[in-house]
Design a protein around this motif. Structure first.
Motif, PDB file in Angstrom:
ATOM      1  N   SER A 104      -8.677  -2.404  -0.962  1.00  0.00           N
ATOM      2  CA  SER A 104      -8.923  -3.805  -0.617  1.00  0.00           C
ATOM      3  C   SER A 104      -7.617  -4.596  -0.561  1.00  0.00           C
ATOM      4  O   SER A 104      -7.557  -5.664   0.031  1.00  0.00           O
ATOM      5  N   GLN A 105      -6.554  -4.064  -1.178  1.00  0.00           N
ATOM      6  CA  GLN A 105      -5.247  -4.706  -1.164  1.00  0.00           C
ATOM      7  C   GLN A 105      -4.473  -4.416   0.118  1.00  0.00           C
ATOM      8  O   GLN A 105      -3.437  -5.006   0.365  1.00  0.00           O
ATOM      9  N   CYS A 106      -4.961  -3.474   0.915  1.00  0.00           N
ATOM     10  CA  CYS A 106      -4.266  -3.066   2.134  1.00  0.00           C
ATOM     11  C   CYS A 106      -4.729  -3.894   3.321  1.00  0.00           C
ATOM     12  O   CYS A 106      -5.886  -4.283   3.416  1.00  0.00           O
ATOM     13  N   ARG A 107      -3.818  -4.127   4.225  1.00  0.00           N
ATOM     14  CA  ARG A 107      -4.164  -4.836   5.461  1.00  0.00           C
ATOM     15  C   ARG A 107      -5.013  -3.950   6.347  1.00  0.00           C
ATOM     16  O   ARG A 107      -4.971  -2.732   6.246  1.00  0.00           O
ATOM     17  N   ASP A 108      -5.751  -4.582   7.259  1.00  0.00           N
ATOM     18  CA  ASP A 108      -6.608  -3.840   8.185  1.00  0.00           C
ATOM     19  C   ASP A 108      -5.797  -2.809   8.962  1.00  0.00           C
ATOM     20  O   ASP A 108      -4.728  -3.110   9.475  1.00  0.00           O
ATOM     21  N   GLY A 109      -6.305  -1.604   9.027  1.00  0.00           N
ATOM     22  CA  GLY A 109      -5.698  -0.557   9.833  1.00  0.00           C
ATOM     23  C   GLY A 109      -4.597   0.233   9.136  1.00  0.00           C
ATOM     24  O   GLY A 109      -4.125   1.228   9.671  1.00  0.00           O
ATOM     25  N   VAL A 110      -4.184  -0.177   7.955  1.00  0.00           N
ATOM     26  CA  VAL A 110      -3.074   0.503   7.285  1.00  0.00           C
ATOM     27  C   VAL A 110      -3.454   1.919   6.887  1.00  0.00           C
ATOM     28  O   VAL A 110      -2.696   2.857   7.118  1.00  0.00           O
ATOM     29  N   CYS A 128       0.818  -1.205   0.000  1.00  0.00           N
ATOM     30  CA  CYS A 128       0.000   0.000   0.000  1.00  0.00           C
ATOM     31  C   CYS A 128       0.856   1.261   0.000  1.00  0.00           C
ATOM     32  O   CYS A 128       0.553   2.207  -0.703  1.00  0.00           O
ATOM     33  N   VAL A 129       1.915   1.256   0.791  1.00  0.00           N
ATOM     34  CA  VAL A 129       2.769   2.436   0.874  1.00  0.00           C
ATOM     35  C   VAL A 129       3.590   2.602  -0.391  1.00  0.00           C
ATOM     36  O   VAL A 129       3.751   3.703  -0.909  1.00  0.00           O
ATOM     37  N   LEU A 130       4.108   1.479  -0.914  1.00  0.00           N
ATOM     38  CA  LEU A 130       4.962   1.547  -2.097  1.00  0.00           C
ATOM     39  C   LEU A 130       4.208   1.283  -3.389  1.00  0.00           C
ATOM     40  O   LEU A 130       4.805   1.211  -4.438  1.00  0.00           O
ATOM     41  N   TRP A 131       2.914   1.115  -3.309  1.00  0.00           N
ATOM     42  CA  TRP A 131       2.116   0.791  -4.476  1.00  0.00           C
ATOM     43  C   TRP A 131       2.408   1.791  -5.588  1.00  0.00           C
ATOM     44  O   TRP A 131       2.467   1.451  -6.749  1.00  0.00           O
ATOM     45  N   ALA A 132       2.605   3.032  -5.222  1.00  0.00           N
ATOM     46  CA  ALA A 132       2.843   4.052  -6.235  1.00  0.00           C
ATOM     47  C   ALA A 132       4.072   4.864  -5.895  1.00  0.00           C
ATOM     48  O   ALA A 132       4.232   5.307  -4.787  1.00  0.00           O
ATOM     49  N   THR A 133       4.939   4.997  -6.861  1.00  0.00           N
ATOM     50  CA  THR A 133       6.051   5.914  -6.764  1.00  0.00           C
ATOM     51  C   THR A 133       5.792   6.958  -7.842  1.00  0.00           C
ATOM     52  O   THR A 133       5.815   6.639  -9.015  1.00  0.00           O
ATOM     53  N   VAL A 134       5.479   8.153  -7.425  1.00  0.00           N
ATOM     54  CA  VAL A 134       5.105   9.173  -8.391  1.00  0.00           C
ATOM     55  C   VAL A 134       6.339   9.968  -8.782  1.00  0.00           C
ATOM     56  O   VAL A 134       7.124  10.372  -7.949  1.00  0.00           O
ATOM     57  N   PHE A 135       6.512  10.154 -10.065  1.00  0.00           N
ATOM     58  CA  PHE A 135       7.571  11.014 -10.547  1.00  0.00           C
ATOM     59  C   PHE A 135       6.984  11.847 -11.666  1.00  0.00           C
ATOM     60  O   PHE A 135       5.963  11.506 -12.241  1.00  0.00           O
ATOM     61  N   SER A 136       7.596  12.973 -11.944  1.00  0.00           N
ATOM     62  CA  SER A 136       7.001  13.836 -12.955  1.00  0.00           C
ATOM     63  C   SER A 136       7.820  13.813 -14.230  1.00  0.00           C
ATOM     64  O   SER A 136       9.017  13.632 -14.225  1.00  0.00           O
ATOM     65  N   GLU A 147      -5.663   3.864   8.149  1.00  0.00           N
ATOM     66  CA  GLU A 147      -5.762   4.701   9.348  1.00  0.00           C
ATOM     67  C   GLU A 147      -4.379   5.065   9.871  1.00  0.00           C
ATOM     68  O   GLU A 147      -4.126   6.195  10.283  1.00  0.00           O
ATOM     69  N   ARG A 148      -3.445   4.105   9.857  1.00  0.00           N
ATOM     70  CA  ARG A 148      -2.081   4.365  10.343  1.00  0.00           C
ATOM     71  C   ARG A 148      -1.373   5.373   9.440  1.00  0.00           C
ATOM     72  O   ARG A 148      -0.651   6.246   9.925  1.00  0.00           O
ATOM     73  N   ILE A 149      -1.598   5.275   8.143  1.00  0.00           N
ATOM     74  CA  ILE A 149      -1.002   6.246   7.211  1.00  0.00           C
ATOM     75  C   ILE A 149      -1.572   7.639   7.489  1.00  0.00           C
ATOM     76  O   ILE A 149      -0.839   8.631   7.466  1.00  0.00           O
ATOM     77  N   GLN A 150      -2.868   7.707   7.752  1.00  0.00           N
ATOM     78  CA  GLN A 150      -3.481   8.995   8.094  1.00  0.00           C
ATOM     79  C   GLN A 150      -2.838   9.587   9.346  1.00  0.00           C
ATOM     80  O   GLN A 150      -2.603  10.789   9.424  1.00  0.00           O
ATOM     81  N   GLU A 151      -2.527   8.744  10.335  1.00  0.00           N
ATOM     82  CA  GLU A 151      -1.896   9.208  11.570  1.00  0.00           C
ATOM     83  C   GLU A 151      -0.469   9.690  11.315  1.00  0.00           C
ATOM     84  O   GLU A 151      -0.054  10.722  11.830  1.00  0.00           O
ATOM     85  N   ILE A 152       0.289   8.939  10.529  1.00  0.00           N
ATOM     86  CA  ILE A 152       1.711   9.225  10.341  1.00  0.00           C
ATOM     87  C   ILE A 152       1.936  10.422   9.409  1.00  0.00           C
ATOM     88  O   ILE A 152       2.964  11.094   9.501  1.00  0.00           O
ATOM     89  N   LYS A 153       0.988  10.734   8.542  1.00  0.00           N
ATOM     90  CA  LYS A 153       1.188  11.804   7.554  1.00  0.00           C
ATOM     91  C   LYS A 153       1.418  13.176   8.178  1.00  0.00           C
ATOM     92  O   LYS A 153       2.062  14.024   7.584  1.00  0.00           O
ATOM     93  N   ASP A 154       0.930  13.382   9.378  1.00  0.00           N
ATOM     94  CA  ASP A 154       1.095  14.676  10.042  1.00  0.00           C
ATOM     95  C   ASP A 154       2.314  14.725  10.960  1.00  0.00           C
ATOM     96  O   ASP A 154       2.539  15.737  11.618  1.00  0.00           O
ATOM     97  N   GLN A 155       3.086  13.662  11.013  1.00  0.00           N
ATOM     98  CA  GLN A 155       4.252  13.590  11.886  1.00  0.00           C
ATOM     99  C   GLN A 155       5.452  14.278  11.229  1.00  0.00           C
ATOM    100  O   GLN A 155       5.490  14.467  10.015  1.00  0.00           O
TER     101      GLN A 155
END
Length: 174
Positions: free
Chosen positions: A46-52, A4-12, A54-62
């Motif tokens: 649907s490819q993400c594990r339970d809670g992922v 889920c975290v590495l699913w996309a590597t965006v480059f321009s 939500e955890r990404i939402q928490e960590i994004k503001d750190q």
């Protein structure tokens, strides 16, 4: 979680964003690399594990350091295989490093690619504590960028910079 975290590597590329994705071809056929316009891409939660999510939402503001630490911990937990579970020996001949490295990596399974690599030059006894790996990559890089090999050529400005050799595809038709 890493998927889920590495699913996309965006480059321009100019003003267009692209997302790099991996899709399963099914069964033993491996994966396929695709590039999708960023405006057309979406995360399949649907490819993400339970809670992922939500955890990404928490960590994004750190703070950034916290994000880096979190990311590295998840890489270690979900991508790397502990040394005690095995490692992969990469044996190459210095004179044939490109061919040997390609052959060695081709034989690895998906699970093998998660294990630590131990590099060895045939006929040169050494303990790989990082120095042999560094030398492996240096020798391999030198060979790949060797202008006599034909993949790259010196830039028009100097002999320090390289550019892709437009004639490098000729080898495919031989």
């Amino acid at each position: 979680i890493i998927r889920c975290v590495l699913w996309a590597t965006v480059f321009s590329e100019s003003s267009t964003g692209w997302v790099r994705t991996l899709r399963s071809r099914g069964g033993q056929r491996g994966v396929e690399l695709d590039f999708i316009a960023a405006t057309k891409w979406s995360l399949d939660v649907s490819q993400c594990r339970d809670g992922v999510i939500e955890r990404i939402q928490e960590i994004k503001d750190q703070p950034f350091r916290t994000k880096v630490h979190w990311f590295r911990m998840h890489i270690a937990k979900h991508v790397r295989t502990p040394w005690s579970d095995g490692h992969i020996r990469v044996r190459v001949r210095r004179s044939q490093i490109l061919f040997d490295a390609f052959s060695e990596f081709q034989r690895f399974t998906k699970g093998d690619l998660k294990k630590p690599f131990v590099y060895e030059f045939v006929g040169e006894p050494a303990i790989d504590a990082g120095g042999v790996a560094r030398e492996f990559f240096q020798v391999l890089s030198n060979e790949i960028f060797n202008v006599n090999f034909g993949l790259f050529k010196y830039s028009n400005k100097n002999q320090i910079c390289y550019t892709v050799n437009p004639a490098s595809g000729i080898a495919n038709s031989l």
